[in-house]
Design an enzyme around this catalytic site. Structure first.
Site, PDB file in Angstrom:
ATOM      1  N   ALA A   1      -3.179  -8.801  -3.629  1.00 55.30           N
ATOM      2  CA  ALA A   1      -3.241  -9.814  -4.677  1.00 55.30           C
ATOM      3  C   ALA A   1      -2.166 -10.885  -4.497  1.00 55.30           C
ATOM      4  O   ALA A   1      -2.419 -12.076  -4.704  1.00 55.30           O
ATOM      5  CB  ALA A   1      -3.094  -9.145  -6.039  1.00 55.30           C
TER       6      ALA A   1
ATOM      7  N   GLU B   1      -4.740   4.129  -7.289  1.00 54.46           N
ATOM      8  CA  GLU B   1      -6.032   4.803  -7.406  1.00 54.46           C
ATOM      9  C   GLU B   1      -6.144   6.031  -6.510  1.00 54.46           C
ATOM     10  O   GLU B   1      -6.918   6.938  -6.781  1.00 54.46           O
ATOM     11  CB  GLU B   1      -7.168   3.825  -7.064  1.00 54.46           C
ATOM     12  CG  GLU B   1      -7.438   2.774  -8.124  1.00 54.46           C
ATOM     13  CD  GLU B   1      -8.212   3.317  -9.317  1.00 54.46           C
ATOM     14  OE1 GLU B   1      -8.448   4.539  -9.381  1.00 54.46           O
ATOM     15  OE2 GLU B   1      -8.579   2.517 -10.191  1.00 54.46           O
TER      16      GLU B   1
ATOM     17  N   GLY C   1     -10.334  -7.443 -17.089  1.00 54.57           N
ATOM     18  CA  GLY C   1      -9.073  -6.866 -16.636  1.00 54.57           C
ATOM     19  C   GLY C   1      -8.075  -7.946 -16.253  1.00 54.57           C
ATOM     20  O   GLY C   1      -8.444  -8.959 -15.656  1.00 54.57           O
TER      21      GLY C   1
ATOM     22  N   SER D   1      -3.101  -7.266 -11.425  1.00 53.32           N
ATOM     23  CA  SER D   1      -2.720  -8.188 -10.355  1.00 53.32           C
ATOM     24  C   SER D   1      -3.927  -8.729  -9.602  1.00 53.32           C
ATOM     25  O   SER D   1      -4.040  -9.939  -9.374  1.00 53.32           O
ATOM     26  CB  SER D   1      -1.752  -7.494  -9.391  1.00 53.32           C
ATOM     27  OG  SER D   1      -2.344  -6.334  -8.830  1.00 53.32           O
ATOM     28  N   PHE D   2      -4.856  -7.841  -9.222  1.00 56.08           N
ATOM     29  CA  PHE D   2      -5.982  -8.322  -8.414  1.00 56.08           C
ATOM     30  C   PHE D   2      -6.966  -9.123  -9.262  1.00 56.08           C
ATOM     31  O   PHE D   2      -7.525 -10.128  -8.804  1.00 56.08           O
ATOM     32  CB  PHE D   2      -6.699  -7.152  -7.737  1.00 56.08           C
ATOM     33  CG  PHE D   2      -7.502  -7.572  -6.535  1.00 56.08           C
ATOM     34  CD1 PHE D   2      -6.876  -7.908  -5.356  1.00 56.08           C
ATOM     35  CD2 PHE D   2      -8.878  -7.663  -6.589  1.00 56.08           C
ATOM     36  CE1 PHE D   2      -7.593  -8.318  -4.248  1.00 56.08           C
ATOM     37  CE2 PHE D   2      -9.614  -8.065  -5.497  1.00 56.08           C
ATOM     38  CZ  PHE D   2      -8.974  -8.397  -4.315  1.00 56.08           C
TER      39      PHE D   2
ATOM     40  N   ARG E   1       0.614  -0.187  -2.961  1.00 59.06           N
ATOM     41  CA  ARG E   1       1.210   0.711  -3.952  1.00 59.06           C
ATOM     42  C   ARG E   1       0.906   2.172  -3.640  1.00 59.06           C
ATOM     43  O   ARG E   1       1.699   3.062  -3.962  1.00 59.06           O
ATOM     44  CB  ARG E   1       0.746   0.345  -5.365  1.00 59.06           C
ATOM     45  CG  ARG E   1      -0.746   0.247  -5.574  1.00 59.06           C
ATOM     46  CD  ARG E   1      -1.038  -0.213  -7.003  1.00 59.06           C
ATOM     47  NE  ARG E   1      -2.453  -0.369  -7.268  1.00 59.06           N
ATOM     48  CZ  ARG E   1      -3.124  -1.502  -7.149  1.00 59.06           C
ATOM     49  NH1 ARG E   1      -2.478  -2.600  -6.754  1.00 59.06           N
ATOM     50  NH2 ARG E   1      -4.416  -1.580  -7.412  1.00 59.06           N
ATOM     51  N   ASN E   2      -0.258   2.465  -3.003  1.00 60.81           N
ATOM     52  CA  ASN E   2      -0.564   3.841  -2.607  1.00 60.81           C
ATOM     53  C   ASN E   2       0.368   4.303  -1.492  1.00 60.81           C
ATOM     54  O   ASN E   2       0.856   5.435  -1.505  1.00 60.81           O
ATOM     55  CB  ASN E   2      -2.022   3.947  -2.168  1.00 60.81           C
ATOM     56  CG  ASN E   2      -2.990   3.842  -3.327  1.00 60.81           C
ATOM     57  OD1 ASN E   2      -3.168   4.768  -4.100  1.00 60.81           O
ATOM     58  ND2 ASN E   2      -3.620   2.683  -3.457  1.00 60.81           N
TER      59      ASN E   2
ATOM     60  N   LYS F   1      -9.618   5.065   1.554  1.00 61.42           N
ATOM     61  CA  LYS F   1      -8.451   4.497   2.251  1.00 61.42           C
ATOM     62  C   LYS F   1      -7.204   4.602   1.389  1.00 61.42           C
ATOM     63  O   LYS F   1      -6.082   4.661   1.904  1.00 61.42           O
ATOM     64  CB  LYS F   1      -8.743   3.059   2.672  1.00 61.42           C
ATOM     65  CG  LYS F   1      -9.046   2.081   1.530  1.00 61.42           C
ATOM     66  CD  LYS F   1      -7.823   1.374   1.025  1.00 61.42           C
ATOM     67  CE  LYS F   1      -8.149   0.446  -0.122  1.00 61.42           C
ATOM     68  NZ  LYS F   1      -6.967  -0.248  -0.649  1.00 61.42           N
TER      69      LYS F   1
ATOM     70  N   LYS G   1     -11.664  -0.131  -6.769  1.00 59.43           N
ATOM     71  CA  LYS G   1     -11.871   0.804  -5.663  1.00 59.43           C
ATOM     72  C   LYS G   1     -11.482   2.209  -6.094  1.00 59.43           C
ATOM     73  O   LYS G   1     -10.387   2.415  -6.629  1.00 59.43           O
ATOM     74  CB  LYS G   1     -11.028   0.397  -4.448  1.00 59.43           C
ATOM     75  CG  LYS G   1     -11.367  -0.973  -3.881  1.00 59.43           C
ATOM     76  CD  LYS G   1     -10.419  -1.337  -2.749  1.00 59.43           C
ATOM     77  CE  LYS G   1     -10.717  -2.729  -2.211  1.00 59.43           C
ATOM     78  NZ  LYS G   1      -9.777  -3.111  -1.122  1.00 59.43           N
TER      79      LYS G   1
END
Length: 458
Positions: free
Chosen positions: A266, A407, A132, A135-136, A381-382, A317, A232
């Site tokens: 990230a 996510e 992948g 970003s992270f 972002r969440n 979370k 996650k």
């Protein structure tokens, strides 16, 4: 562990949670615990000395003031109540000396521990593959590559343009166009080439895409290759976590697995800012190996055996962060934010405990640490998605404008299924799922939550 035990024997005062001296730790009765040390204090009127009972809490009457012993570390904590409210110069010097000595002992213990810790895993590692190029995944690839200059870090990508950008300019043109990657980071779209000879695999593919992606590369994966999951979330239809998805998709139930989680953006990893995370595995040796591979002076890595707790907290979370963002977007205030996040933390604890997680895990980095970061910081972002929902935007418009995957959107539906499966009431996280499914408006959700029965806190 032996080294830690030796250090604690050598420095017994370290046993105390706040590094209190030995005399205080030996207290047994409730009276002695509440009022620890007695010292006579002469009254200004010249009357005979009387005993002064001193509470442990420094915010209580008087102040805590250590008295230096023979080693200067301070053998007791005393209080000198003063009618003027001014601390004596001598008492202040004693206190500062005790603090300085305590800190010096802590530093010596830390150095001794680090000198005994083995780092042979990093020394032996020649190649790491990162699945992948988000970003992270990019940030962790850069971090691992910087830990060892002669180690090859291969990023397996699907985007040809990003792949070319990394190899030709050493920049991820899509996610980090301003941050140069280490020279030993290379990218490829060829899974066989990327996985050949790899010592570790960092999995950074979004959860909902992981199963199909892994099935497509499974023939190139060594059955003994350790997977460190950075993803996650919960798979929407199956409710599976990454610890279940990875071995099943690869067709190998014994595939070594470690999950990495904790409060970590990230962008701040790319900026090389101090960060702390946790690795969890049912295999203690595997957890230690991942710890040695990833740890550095700017990244602390704790270890855990509670894979379930770390994964569930890391997944839920994200849903709670959407709720926190909705509160922010609706301008409902700090009181409401604190109440909602507290309730959400309780709901995560109720469900994860039913699933076999340890309560202590939920107060650590992967629990409280990650929840605080994701719910209260604008880089999430969440949370950002929740803010936009609370401001009145449509979910479809928000998702179409985002470059990265939130996510929490897909995980919300899985959370409700898990709550039903384990018979757990989760009003806040259920409200988020209903808002995402367009069955409830944010305003209506708040009203319904506020009208819930007044119950005993558990």
């Amino acid at each position: 562990m032996a080294a830690a035990a030796a250090a604690l024997v050598a420095e017994p005062w370290l046993h105390g949670p706040l590094f209190f001296p030995p005399r205080q730790r030996g207290l047994s009765s409730s009276f002695e615990r509440k009022f620890t040390f007695i010292r006579t204090v002469k009254l200004h009127s010249g009357t005979p000395p009387i005993p002064s009972l001193v509470p442990l809490c420094p915010c209580a009457a008087g102040h805590l003031d250590p008295v230096a012993g023979e080693d200067g570390a301070g053998s007791s904590l005393i209080s000198e109540p003063s009618t003027t409210g001014v601390v004596s110069k001598e008492g202040g010097k004693d206190r500062r000396r005790a603090v300085r000595v305590a800190w010096e002992k802590l530093v010596r213990w830390s150095r001794s521990w680090r000198s005994r810790a083995r780092s042979d895993v990093l020394e032996r590692t020649k190649k790491v593959v990162v699945l992948g190029g988000g970003s992270f995944g990019t940030a962790m690839a850069a971090h691992v590559a910087s830990n060892k200059a002669d180690m090859e870090v291969n990023m397996l990508l699907r985007d040809v343009d990003v792949c070319r950008s990394i190899n030709e300019t050493h920049f991820n043109c899509k996610y980090f166009p301003e941050y140069k990657l280490p020279e030993n980071v290379v990218a490829t779209t060829n899974p066989k080439l990327a996985l050949l000879g790899a010592d570790f695999c960092l999995h950074a593919v979004p959860v909902q895409c992981s199963s199909s992606f892994l099935e497509g590369i499974s023939e190139h994966v060594d059955p003994n290759l350790p997977f460190i999951s950075l993803s996650k979330g919960l798979e929407l239809n199956t409710l599976r976590t990454m610890s279940q998805i990875i071995p099943q998709a690869l067709g190998n139930p014994r595939q070594p697995f470690v999950v990495l989680s904790g409060p970590s953006f990230a962008l701040e990893l790319m900026r090389k800012l101090p960060t702390a995370m946790v690795v969890a595995s049912k295999d203690k040796k595997m957890a230690r190996a991942a710890q040695q591979l990833l740890a550095s002076q700017r990244l602390r890595i704790s270890s855990s055996g509670d894979v379930t707790g770390v994964e569930i907290a890391g997944a839920l979370k994200n849903v709670l962060a959407i709720a926190a963002g909705i509160v922010e977007g609706m301008n409902l205030g700090n009181n409401c934010m604190a109440a909602l996040v507290s309730q959400g933390c309780s709901e995560i604890r109720w469900l994860s405990s039913k699933m076999g997680a340890k309560t202590a895990t939920l107060t650590g980095l992967s629990g409280s640490g990650d929840i605080m970061l994701t719910c209260f910081v604008n880089l999430s972002r969440n949370r950002t998605l929740g803010v936009r929902l609370g401001s009145g935007e449509r979910l479809e418009d928000i998702l179409s404008s985002m470059k990265q995957v939130a996510e929490g959107v897909s995980t919300a539906g899985a959370v409700i299924a898990l709550a039903q499966k384990y018979n757990v009431k989760m009003p806040v996280l259920t409200a988020v799922a209903r808002i995402i499914d367009n069955e409830l408006t944010p305003k209506k959700a708040v009203l319904e939550l506020m009208n819930l029965p007044q119950v005993e806190e558990v």
